[in-house]
Enzyme design. Structure first.
Site, PDB file in Angstrom:
ATOM      1  N   LYS A 113      -5.259  -2.543  13.974  1.00  0.00           N
ATOM      2  CA  LYS A 113      -4.650  -1.512  14.802  1.00  0.00           C
ATOM      3  C   LYS A 113      -5.297  -1.515  16.187  1.00  0.00           C
ATOM      4  O   LYS A 113      -6.516  -1.557  16.322  1.00  0.00           O
ATOM      5  CB  LYS A 113      -4.794  -0.150  14.134  1.00  0.00           C
ATOM      6  CG  LYS A 113      -4.047  -0.061  12.799  1.00  0.00           C
ATOM      7  CD  LYS A 113      -4.228   1.289  12.156  1.00  0.00           C
ATOM      8  CE  LYS A 113      -3.424   1.394  10.858  1.00  0.00           C
ATOM      9  NZ  LYS A 113      -3.960   0.537   9.786  1.00  0.00           N
ATOM     10  N   GLU A 162       0.828  -1.201   0.000  1.00  0.00           N
ATOM     11  CA  GLU A 162       0.000   0.000   0.000  1.00  0.00           C
ATOM     12  C   GLU A 162       0.867   1.258   0.000  1.00  0.00           C
ATOM     13  O   GLU A 162       2.048   1.216   0.366  1.00  0.00           O
ATOM     14  CB  GLU A 162      -0.921   0.015   1.211  1.00  0.00           C
ATOM     15  CG  GLU A 162      -0.189   0.097   2.539  1.00  0.00           C
ATOM     16  CD  GLU A 162      -1.092   0.480   3.690  1.00  0.00           C
ATOM     17  OE1 GLU A 162      -1.650   1.589   3.636  1.00  0.00           O
ATOM     18  OE2 GLU A 162      -1.210  -0.320   4.634  1.00  0.00           O
ATOM     19  N   ASN A 213     -13.699   0.327   5.512  1.00  0.00           N
ATOM     20  CA  ASN A 213     -14.027  -0.384   4.281  1.00  0.00           C
ATOM     21  C   ASN A 213     -13.100  -1.572   4.040  1.00  0.00           C
ATOM     22  O   ASN A 213     -13.399  -2.444   3.221  1.00  0.00           O
ATOM     23  CB  ASN A 213     -13.964   0.585   3.098  1.00  0.00           C
ATOM     24  CG  ASN A 213     -14.415  -0.036   1.798  1.00  0.00           C
ATOM     25  OD1 ASN A 213     -13.670  -0.086   0.824  1.00  0.00           O
ATOM     26  ND2 ASN A 213     -15.646  -0.525   1.767  1.00  0.00           N
ATOM     27  N   ASP A 271     -18.756   3.062  13.194  1.00  0.00           N
ATOM     28  CA  ASP A 271     -17.828   3.458  12.138  1.00  0.00           C
ATOM     29  C   ASP A 271     -16.952   2.256  11.846  1.00  0.00           C
ATOM     30  O   ASP A 271     -16.256   1.767  12.735  1.00  0.00           O
ATOM     31  CB  ASP A 271     -16.994   4.658  12.590  1.00  0.00           C
ATOM     32  CG  ASP A 271     -16.154   5.246  11.466  1.00  0.00           C
ATOM     33  OD1 ASP A 271     -16.227   4.723  10.336  1.00  0.00           O
ATOM     34  OD2 ASP A 271     -15.424   6.218  11.717  1.00  0.00           O
ATOM     35  N   VAL A 286      -5.662  -0.029   2.611  1.00  0.00           N
ATOM     36  CA  VAL A 286      -5.681  -1.490   2.549  1.00  0.00           C
ATOM     37  C   VAL A 286      -6.780  -1.967   1.603  1.00  0.00           C
ATOM     38  O   VAL A 286      -6.564  -2.840   0.756  1.00  0.00           O
ATOM     39  CB  VAL A 286      -5.879  -2.091   3.953  1.00  0.00           C
ATOM     40  CG1 VAL A 286      -6.184  -3.581   3.869  1.00  0.00           C
ATOM     41  CG2 VAL A 286      -4.643  -1.856   4.807  1.00  0.00           C
TER      42      VAL A 286
END
Length: 302
Positions: free
Chosen positions: A159, A28, A141, A138, A109
């Protein structure tokens, strides 16, 4: 005139590798533009690519330059995304709009996974996965994209600034395969153990390659395979320091009203400042270890 040349472009090295059937690892670019502070971001980006090359695989850092979606950025393009001030963070939904706007963009990602599969790549290395945020409806995606995208993603779990338990529940609901690399415990990015068990584990890159082969042979539609690669305990961020820093960061989020996709960059920057750079050193170890393992998996599967 309507411009229609919005196809995916390959860097020269990646194009040759794909044509020859050599192993390639997708990387990424958000970690370069938004995840690490300057000037460390460019140095680490180059180290990541070199780590992949050392395994015998070819690195393919994915990003957008002037609206051109590139699989395998060259060094000049990588430098541009690492140093420019107007690089947009691109998820899957943003790719077409950003291309039409001729924007510079770094892929998350989710976007990296989707583009990698469209380009014929099968293995992707990142640092930590996005997930379900704490105390808010929340969700990254990353999760829904991995449910739809048949790619192997090597990461250090999700994370630790996120709701790890809720994220694992969502991954199960979405049908994303999760295996621990030499562990039955799910890692928490900065910390080795996030406190949750895993049903499956593998012991080698060849084991992951066997999973990939079994999925092809079965012919059953699958989404992604998440290979959770924890840091050794002696390389993790001190858990007590981690917990204090996270609590302070979450309090600042609330007091400053920060929400949405700004949350993760804010908290990572807070960790960097509050730990006096120790979290950056851990973050760097994470992505380099994952790049090395992804390279070995790609070579085993080639």
């Amino acid at each position: 005139m309507i411009v229609t040349d919005f196809h995916i472009e390959y860097g020269a090295e990646v194009a040759q590798a794909v044509q020859a059937g050599r192993p390639v690892v997708a990387l990424e670019s958000t970690i370069v533009s938004h995840g690490l502070p300057r000037p460390d971001n460019l140095r680490v980006a180059r180290e990541i690519e070199q780590t992949v090359r050392a395994t015998g695989a070819v690195p393919a850092t994915i990003g957008m330059v002037g609206g051109r979606l590139v699989v395998g950025l060259d060094d000049a393009q990588l430098t541009h995304l690492a140093t420019a001030d107007d690089v947009t963070k691109l998820s899957v939904r943003d790719l077409a709009v950003a291309a039409a706007a001729r924007a510079d963009g770094a892929t998350t990602v989710a976007a990296t996974s989707a583009v990698a599969v469209a380009a014929g790549l099968k293995v992707f290395a990142t640092g930590g996965l996005g997930g379900v945020h704490r105390e808010a409806f929340d969700e990254s995606n990353d999760l829904i994209t991995l449910a739809r995208t048949p790619i192997v993603v090597v990461c250090a779990g999700v994370k630790s600034i996120l709701d790890v338990g809720a994220t694992l529940e969502r991954l199960e609901t979405l049908g994303v395969t999760v295996v621990g690399y030499r562990t039955r415990r799910f890692p928490g990015f900065f910390i080795t153990d996030a406190g949750f068990d895993l049903d499956w584990s593998v012991e080698s890159p060849e084991d992951v390659a066997a999973i990939m082969a079994a999925r092809r042979g079965q012919g059953v539609h699958h989404g992604g395979v998440l290979v959770a690669n924890p840091l050794p305990t002696d390389e993790q961020l001190d858990p007590d320091l981690h917990d204090r820093t996270l609590a302070d960061g979450l309090a600042k989020l609330e007091s400053e009203g920060i929400t949405g996709k700004a949350v993760t960059p804010f908290l990572l920057a807070h960790f960097h400042a509050a730990t006096e750079g120790r979290s950056l050193a851990v973050n760097t170890r994470i992505i380099l270890r994952n790049a090395e393992l992804a390279g070995r998996i790609a070579v085993a599967a080639a």
